[in-house]
Design an enzyme around this catalytic site. Structure first.
Site, PDB file in Angstrom:
ATOM      1  N   HIS A  58       0.876  -1.197   0.000  1.00 58.84           N
ATOM      2  CA  HIS A  58       0.000   0.000   0.000  1.00 58.84           C
ATOM      3  C   HIS A  58       0.902   1.231   0.000  1.00 58.84           C
ATOM      4  O   HIS A  58       1.506   1.549   1.024  1.00 58.84           O
ATOM      5  CB  HIS A  58      -0.889  -0.006   1.261  1.00 58.84           C
ATOM      6  CG  HIS A  58      -1.812   1.164   1.366  1.00 58.84           C
ATOM      7  ND1 HIS A  58      -3.158   1.023   1.652  1.00 58.84           N
ATOM      8  CD2 HIS A  58      -1.611   2.501   1.241  1.00 58.84           C
ATOM      9  CE1 HIS A  58      -3.733   2.215   1.695  1.00 58.84           C
ATOM     10  NE2 HIS A  58      -2.811   3.137   1.453  1.00 58.84           N
ATOM     11  N   HIS A 108       1.457   5.409  -1.713  1.00 62.00           N
ATOM     12  CA  HIS A 108       1.069   6.565  -2.536  1.00 62.00           C
ATOM     13  C   HIS A 108       2.337   7.182  -3.107  1.00 62.00           C
ATOM     14  O   HIS A 108       3.155   7.702  -2.346  1.00 62.00           O
ATOM     15  CB  HIS A 108       0.338   7.613  -1.687  1.00 62.00           C
ATOM     16  CG  HIS A 108      -0.863   7.063  -0.977  1.00 62.00           C
ATOM     17  ND1 HIS A 108      -2.133   7.158  -1.491  1.00 62.00           N
ATOM     18  CD2 HIS A 108      -0.983   6.388   0.193  1.00 62.00           C
ATOM     19  CE1 HIS A 108      -2.988   6.570  -0.668  1.00 62.00           C
ATOM     20  NE2 HIS A 108      -2.314   6.092   0.359  1.00 62.00           N
ATOM     21  N   LEU A 109       2.479   7.127  -4.428  1.00 61.00           N
ATOM     22  CA  LEU A 109       3.685   7.694  -5.043  1.00 61.00           C
ATOM     23  C   LEU A 109       3.439   9.070  -5.642  1.00 61.00           C
ATOM     24  O   LEU A 109       4.379   9.733  -6.088  1.00 61.00           O
ATOM     25  CB  LEU A 109       4.239   6.739  -6.107  1.00 61.00           C
ATOM     26  CG  LEU A 109       4.784   5.405  -5.585  1.00 61.00           C
ATOM     27  CD1 LEU A 109       5.335   4.567  -6.742  1.00 61.00           C
ATOM     28  CD2 LEU A 109       5.874   5.611  -4.539  1.00 61.00           C
ATOM     29  N   ARG A 110       2.159   9.501  -5.673  1.00 63.12           N
ATOM     30  CA  ARG A 110       1.803  10.821  -6.226  1.00 63.12           C
ATOM     31  C   ARG A 110       2.207  10.928  -7.697  1.00 63.12           C
ATOM     32  O   ARG A 110       2.385   9.946  -8.386  1.00 63.12           O
ATOM     33  CB  ARG A 110       2.448  11.963  -5.401  1.00 63.12           C
ATOM     34  CG  ARG A 110       2.258  11.845  -3.884  1.00 63.12           C
ATOM     35  CD  ARG A 110       0.823  11.867  -3.454  1.00 63.12           C
ATOM     36  NE  ARG A 110       0.696  12.048  -2.007  1.00 63.12           N
ATOM     37  CZ  ARG A 110      -0.303  11.569  -1.285  1.00 63.12           C
ATOM     38  NH1 ARG A 110      -1.260  10.863  -1.857  1.00 63.12           N
ATOM     39  NH2 ARG A 110      -0.351  11.796   0.005  1.00 63.12           N
ATOM     40  N   ASN A 167      -5.347   7.258  -5.696  1.00 65.53           N
ATOM     41  CA  ASN A 167      -5.996   8.525  -5.335  1.00 65.53           C
ATOM     42  C   ASN A 167      -5.167   9.735  -5.736  1.00 65.53           C
ATOM     43  O   ASN A 167      -4.835  10.593  -4.917  1.00 65.53           O
ATOM     44  CB  ASN A 167      -6.328   8.558  -3.826  1.00 65.53           C
ATOM     45  CG  ASN A 167      -5.091   8.527  -2.953  1.00 65.53           C
ATOM     46  OD1 ASN A 167      -4.076   7.937  -3.327  1.00 65.53           O
ATOM     47  ND2 ASN A 167      -5.163   9.151  -1.793  1.00 65.53           N
ATOM     48  N   LYS A 216      -9.520  -0.297  -5.408  1.00 60.35           N
ATOM     49  CA  LYS A 216      -9.446   0.345  -4.097  1.00 60.35           C
ATOM     50  C   LYS A 216     -10.739   1.103  -3.832  1.00 60.35           C
ATOM     51  O   LYS A 216     -11.170   1.920  -4.644  1.00 60.35           O
ATOM     52  CB  LYS A 216      -8.257   1.317  -4.062  1.00 60.35           C
ATOM     53  CG  LYS A 216      -8.132   2.111  -2.761  1.00 60.35           C
ATOM     54  CD  LYS A 216      -7.700   1.233  -1.599  1.00 60.35           C
ATOM     55  CE  LYS A 216      -7.779   1.971  -0.265  1.00 60.35           C
ATOM     56  NZ  LYS A 216      -6.664   2.908  -0.086  1.00 60.35           N
ATOM     57  N   HIS A 253     -10.439   1.080   2.278  1.00 57.54           N
ATOM     58  CA  HIS A 253     -10.189   2.065   3.334  1.00 57.54           C
ATOM     59  C   HIS A 253     -11.387   1.954   4.281  1.00 57.54           C
ATOM     60  O   HIS A 253     -12.471   2.451   3.981  1.00 57.54           O
ATOM     61  CB  HIS A 253     -10.071   3.471   2.743  1.00 57.54           C
ATOM     62  CG  HIS A 253      -9.701   4.498   3.769  1.00 57.54           C
ATOM     63  ND1 HIS A 253      -8.479   5.140   3.779  1.00 57.54           N
ATOM     64  CD2 HIS A 253     -10.374   4.975   4.845  1.00 57.54           C
ATOM     65  CE1 HIS A 253      -8.428   5.969   4.813  1.00 57.54           C
ATOM     66  NE2 HIS A 253      -9.574   5.908   5.467  1.00 57.54           N
ATOM     67  N   HIS A 273      -4.333  -0.541   6.014  1.00 65.78           N
ATOM     68  CA  HIS A 273      -3.812   0.175   7.186  1.00 65.78           C
ATOM     69  C   HIS A 273      -4.668  -0.061   8.426  1.00 65.78           C
ATOM     70  O   HIS A 273      -5.247   0.864   8.996  1.00 65.78           O
ATOM     71  CB  HIS A 273      -3.637   1.676   6.923  1.00 65.78           C
ATOM     72  CG  HIS A 273      -4.642   2.307   6.014  1.00 65.78           C
ATOM     73  ND1 HIS A 273      -5.994   2.180   6.201  1.00 65.78           N
ATOM     74  CD2 HIS A 273      -4.490   3.063   4.907  1.00 65.78           C
ATOM     75  CE1 HIS A 273      -6.626   2.835   5.249  1.00 65.78           C
ATOM     76  NE2 HIS A 273      -5.747   3.369   4.446  1.00 65.78           N
ATOM     77  N   ASP A 313       1.637   2.555   3.534  1.00 63.61           N
ATOM     78  CA  ASP A 313       0.775   3.734   3.402  1.00 63.61           C
ATOM     79  C   ASP A 313       1.610   5.001   3.360  1.00 63.61           C
ATOM     80  O   ASP A 313       1.193   6.050   3.855  1.00 63.61           O
ATOM     81  CB  ASP A 313      -0.282   3.803   4.524  1.00 63.61           C
ATOM     82  CG  ASP A 313      -1.366   4.837   4.222  1.00 63.61           C
ATOM     83  OD1 ASP A 313      -1.525   5.206   3.043  1.00 63.61           O
ATOM     84  OD2 ASP A 313      -2.045   5.272   5.169  1.00 63.61           O
ATOM     85  N   HIS A 329       3.149  14.547   1.789  1.00 61.34           N
ATOM     86  CA  HIS A 329       2.517  15.858   1.579  1.00 61.34           C
ATOM     87  C   HIS A 329       3.578  16.913   1.864  1.00 61.34           C
ATOM     88  O   HIS A 329       4.362  16.747   2.808  1.00 61.34           O
ATOM     89  CB  HIS A 329       1.354  16.081   2.562  1.00 61.34           C
ATOM     90  CG  HIS A 329       0.171  15.206   2.310  1.00 61.34           C
ATOM     91  ND1 HIS A 329      -0.728  15.432   1.292  1.00 61.34           N
ATOM     92  CD2 HIS A 329      -0.276  14.101   2.951  1.00 61.34           C
ATOM     93  CE1 HIS A 329      -1.678  14.515   1.323  1.00 61.34           C
ATOM     94  NE2 HIS A 329      -1.424  13.685   2.311  1.00 61.34           N
ATOM     95  N   ALA A 355      -3.896  14.719   5.699  1.00 61.15           N
ATOM     96  CA  ALA A 355      -3.662  13.405   6.312  1.00 61.15           C
ATOM     97  C   ALA A 355      -2.672  12.612   5.469  1.00 61.15           C
ATOM     98  O   ALA A 355      -2.854  12.493   4.252  1.00 61.15           O
ATOM     99  CB  ALA A 355      -4.979  12.645   6.417  1.00 61.15           C
TER     100      ALA A 355
HETATM  101  C1  NCD Z   1      -3.435   9.003   2.230  1.00 61.01           C
HETATM  102  C2  NCD Z   1      -2.996  10.058   1.218  1.00 61.01           C
HETATM  103  O1  NCD Z   1      -2.470  11.105   1.630  1.00 61.01           O
HETATM  104  O2  NCD Z   1      -3.157   9.832   0.021  1.00 61.01           O
HETATM  105  N1  NCD Z   1      -3.483   9.611   3.532  1.00 61.01           N
HETATM  106  C3  NCD Z   1      -3.472   8.978   4.733  1.00 61.01           C
HETATM  107  O3  NCD Z   1      -3.635   9.646   5.741  1.00 61.01           O
HETATM  108  N2  NCD Z   1      -3.231   7.691   4.852  1.00 61.01           N
HETATM  109  C4  NCD Z   1      -4.728   8.382   1.819  1.00 61.01           C
HETATM  110  C5  NCD Z   1      -5.110   7.171   2.633  1.00 61.01           C
HETATM  111  O4  NCD Z   1      -4.574   6.071   2.434  1.00 61.01           O
HETATM  112  O5  NCD Z   1      -5.968   7.304   3.510  1.00 61.01           O
HETATM  113 ZN    ZN Z   2      -3.100   5.076   1.859  1.00 63.96          ZN
END
Ligand code: NCD
Ligand code: ZN
Length: 349
Positions: A14, A16-18, A42, A101, A138, A176, A248, A252, A264
């Site tokens: 899991h 997030h690579l943006r 996302n 997802k 989620h 998560h 996860d 940011h 978050a």
């Molecule tokens: C994740 C994100 O920033 O894309 N943020 C997080 O707090 N975990 C999204 C997610 O997995 O809930």
């Molecule tokens: Zn996530």
């Protein structure tokens, strides 16, 4: 405590690579040590079609460049009313799409196009069950009348349990997992597993909230109580095959973490593995670290463990490490887990 362990090259189930400059800045941290990475869809424009997934996969591999040897992004599609069943099946058959997802609308970063109720998608999920396509969830209620710290339990009870009853052959991952209720849910449902983050294994809500709210520990689902953390640590360090590493990692920029409303997400791709290794070492369960980081998730998703090896060495003496990264856009991102990581070195020989 000094020790050296060798594990099959781990997977991150899991992450997030943006995109754009942030992708360029963060992808190496994942590609340098992990084999498979389940890529979350996302983006600000959600990855909702096979074509978008394929293009995003290419951008990830391009950004990883030389570091992409032995690193394989696994693509997921964002569940919304826009998801086309035929496109999903085609993407899955051609091997581009590995999973779907589901986000409750409004639960977390870039989730506004998610669902109001997971049961609204039951026909899609029946098709996915028939084709062996896993659903990644989620699992957090967005009902503001429910206490923030009870929202995982509420979602599991009111939405995910009915879904698992109605589509018992669907393979489901509670992403998560953050509570003892979540751990129990996985233990009680045979087709359900959970990904577990370094931060939910190592921090509790007192760390998040005292002496004051710490935006660098703010993520969804919210980091919960010490008994919840301990329940997750206990099941994970036991080697239970239904639990595996999903960092996860969710970068940011500091401008968005420390502003009016903290975004978050915690960026832990750099040091997350060290944080987890430290937990297993402290619990005297280092022999089960490889199951959690390298083999349980692979087995759940139908892969052999990697034949490459990763070596982790712990030393009492601390080394100095970077605490932030910078993107080419001039953004800064804080790296989670520096204290634990300062005792470890990690290499892919
Ligand atoms: C994740 C994100 O920033 O894309 N943020 C997080 O707090 N975990 C999204 C997610 O997995 O809930
Ligand atoms: Zn996530």
């Amino acid at each position: 405590m000094d020790l050296t362990i060798r594990i099959p090259r781990p997977d991150d189930w899991h992450v997030h690579l943006r995109d754009g400059a942030m992708l360029e800045a963060v992808v190496g941290y994942t590609a340098n040590r992990f084999r498979y990475a389940m890529i979350m869809p996302n983006l600000s424009h959600p990855v909702a079609t096979t074509e978008l997934a394929e293009h995003y996969r290419q951008r990830i591999l391009n950004a990883a460049g030389d570091q992409s040897a032995g690193f394989h992004p696994l693509m997921t599609l964002y569940c919304s009313s826009n998801l086309e069943q035929d496109d999903l099946l085609k993407g899955h058959e051609t091997g581009i799409v590995k999973a779907v997802k589901y986000y409750p609308a409004g639960a977390t970063t870039n989730s506004s196009q998610g669902g109001e109720n997971i049961l609204d998608f039951i026909e899609l999920f029946e098709t996915m069950a028939d084709h062996g396509i896993p659903l990644l969830v989620h699992a957090e209620s967005t009902n503001t009348e429910i206490d923030l710290f009870d929202r995982e339990a509420a979602f599991l009870e009111t939405e995910l349990h009915p879904l698992c009853e109605q589509v018992p052959t669907l393979q489901v991952t509670v992403e998560h997992v953050s509570t003892s209720a979540g751990v129990d849910f996985v233990l009680e449902h045979s087709r359900v597993a959970a990904s577990v983050t370094p931060h939910h294994l190592s921090r509790n809500k007192s760390d998040l909230l005292t002496p004051e709210f710490d935006p660098d520990l703010f993520c969804k689902p919210i980091i919960n109580s010490e008994p919840d953390r301990q329940a997750i640590v206990d099941v994970v360090t036991s080697g239970n095959p239904s639990f595996f590493l999903g960092t996860d990692s969710a970068p940011h920029p500091t401008s968005e973490k420390y502003g009016e409303q903290a975004k978050a997400g915690i960026f832990n791709a750099a040091y997350g593995l060290e944080v987890v290794a430290e937990i297993f070492a402290k619990e005297n369960k280092i022999e089960n670290f490889s199951a959690f980081a390298s083999t349980n998730g692979a087995a759940f998703y139908g892969y052999e463990p990697s034949e490459d090896e990763l070596v982790l060495t712990r030393k009492q003496v601390e080394v100095e490490l970077a605490s932030t990264l910078s993107t080419s856009d001039g953004d800064q991102v804080v790296l989670f887990g520096i204290d634990e990581a300062s005792h470890w070195t990690v290499s892919l020989p």
